[in-house]
Write an enzyme that holds these catalytic residues in place. Structure first.
Site, PDB file in Angstrom:
ATOM      1  N   GLY A  13      20.670 -12.281 -25.617  1.00  0.00           N
ATOM      2  CA  GLY A  13      21.395 -12.849 -26.749  1.00  0.00           C
ATOM      3  C   GLY A  13      20.676 -12.616 -28.069  1.00  0.00           C
ATOM      4  O   GLY A  13      19.616 -11.983 -28.126  1.00  0.00           O
ATOM      5  N   TYR A 141      30.923 -27.038 -28.720  1.00  0.00           N
ATOM      6  CA  TYR A 141      29.538 -26.560 -28.748  1.00  0.00           C
ATOM      7  C   TYR A 141      28.595 -27.656 -29.269  1.00  0.00           C
ATOM      8  O   TYR A 141      27.569 -27.962 -28.643  1.00  0.00           O
ATOM      9  CB  TYR A 141      29.469 -25.323 -29.642  1.00  0.00           C
TER      10      TYR A 141
HETATM   11  N1  SER Z   1      24.658 -20.417 -35.431  1.00  0.00           N
HETATM   12  C1  SER Z   1      25.316 -21.333 -34.557  1.00  0.00           C
HETATM   13  C2  SER Z   1      26.791 -21.227 -34.669  1.00  0.00           C
HETATM   14  O1  SER Z   1      27.253 -20.850 -35.711  1.00  0.00           O
HETATM   15  C3  SER Z   1      24.902 -22.735 -34.898  1.00  0.00           C
HETATM   16  O2  SER Z   1      24.135 -23.239 -33.901  1.00  0.00           O
HETATM   17  O3  SER Z   1      27.480 -21.548 -33.750  1.00  0.00           O
END
Ligand code: SER
Length: 317
Positions: A13, A141
């Site tokens: 990743g 998330y």
């Molecule tokens: N960079 C990530 C996102 O935009 C934030 O944790 O999902």
């Protein structure tokens, strides 16, 4: 010779790929086992395929390599996660529970769990959001990260598992591509500028968000993990700050190098996510407890991003 054997989960990743290299430089190539759900070329060191939802396979890899520390980077990010909320929850939470359970059973000494600015939502001061601001995330998330923070604390308090965590801001780097986040524009924009193309941004021009340069994000992670356990007072997750800027500010910093570079704005569903997040972060707890100090501001990051991407693209051509 390092006695540590480190497992990186999600090693292909955006952060995982750079972190794997940094860990290999610090602990020795063969002491860092990279894993991911997908095989990619270019790993110069041990690599294994691993689906985070397969607890048995995870345990088997940990035992076979005599793993002592785990960095668990695999997750579905904020924007992509909204396309399939229940699946995102299953992958983010299921993966984390597998890591915690296998770590507890195999006597792992330390676990790193990345959290995010996405844990914040309504009812926070948006500027300099404090460490202990209320967590009301609006994305699945963010919900998985907020829950993961509490489970990190739970495993520490109940089982003594030394889980450590950072709330990463948007991470910007030249080495790897981001995947499915709301802050991805701040990486994409540099690629367009260096290729001589204009950019259409999916956030509006004045949407300020907390961000950090990859070099700082990696160093923060290693410093947190190396700090003496008694210094780690936040057992949920630490606020972490690098810099803060809006799309128009990053565009201006790029225009200092490429005066004819133009950015237009076409906000999409990600605008609503960005609007729910902090604009800047108070990371005093990290500064006090383990002496965190970022090195990169926007201008310095832009210099390095452009320099590195120009090198990268000239090699590719
Ligand atoms: N960079 C990530 C996102 O935009 C934030 O944790 O999902």
């Amino acid at each position: 010779m390092s006695k540590e054997k480190i497992l990186v989960i999600g090693a292909n990743g955006q952060i995982g790929s750079v972190l794997t290299e940094a860990l290999r430089a610090a602990f020795g190539t063969n002491n860092v086992i990279a894993t991911d759900i997908r095989q990619v070329d270019g790993h110069d060191g041990p690599f294994e395929l691993l689906n985070v939802l397969d607890r048995q396979a995870m345990g088997e890899i940990i035992n076979r390599h005599g793993i002592t520390q785990i960095y668990h980077l695999a997750a579905i990010l904020s924007a992509k996660g909204e396309q399939n909320p229940l699946q995102t929850w299953d992958i983010n939470m299921g993966g984390l529970f597998n890591v915690f359970e296998v770590a507890r059973e195999s006597g792992i000494s330390k676990v790193f769990f990345p959290s995010s600015i996405a844990v914040f939502g309504a009812d926070i001061p948006r500027q300099m959001t404090p460490q202990n601001a209320i967590l009301k995330p609006t994305t699945v998330y963010g919900m998985s990260k907020a829950s993961g923070e509490l489970w990190s604390q739970y495993y520490f308090q109940k089982y003594g598992l030394d889980v450590r965590s950072l709330r990463y801001p948007g991470v910007i780097g030249w080495q790897s591509d981001p995947g499915g986040g709301t802050t991805d524009y701040a990486v994409d924009i540099y690629h367009y500028a260096v290729k001589g193309e204009n950019y259409t941004c999916f956030l509006s021009e004045n949407t300020a968000l907390p961000m950090i340069y990859m070099a700082d994000a990696i160093r923060a992670t290693l410093e947190l993990m190396e700090a003496p356990a008694q210094n780690i007072k936040e057992r949920t997750s630490y606020n972490l700050a690098g810099m803060s800027f809006s799309p128009s500010e990053i565009a201006e910093s790029i225009q200092a190098h490429f005066p004819s570079f133009e950015v237009s704005y076409a906000p999409d569903f990600r605008q609503k996510i960005a609007d729910s997040w902090p604009e800047s972060i108070d990371d005093n707890a990290a500064r006090n407890d383990w002496h965190w100090q970022p090195n990169y501001d926007l201008a310095r990051m832009t210099n390095d991003m452009i320099f590195q991407l120009q090198k990268k693209y000239s090699v590719l051509i």
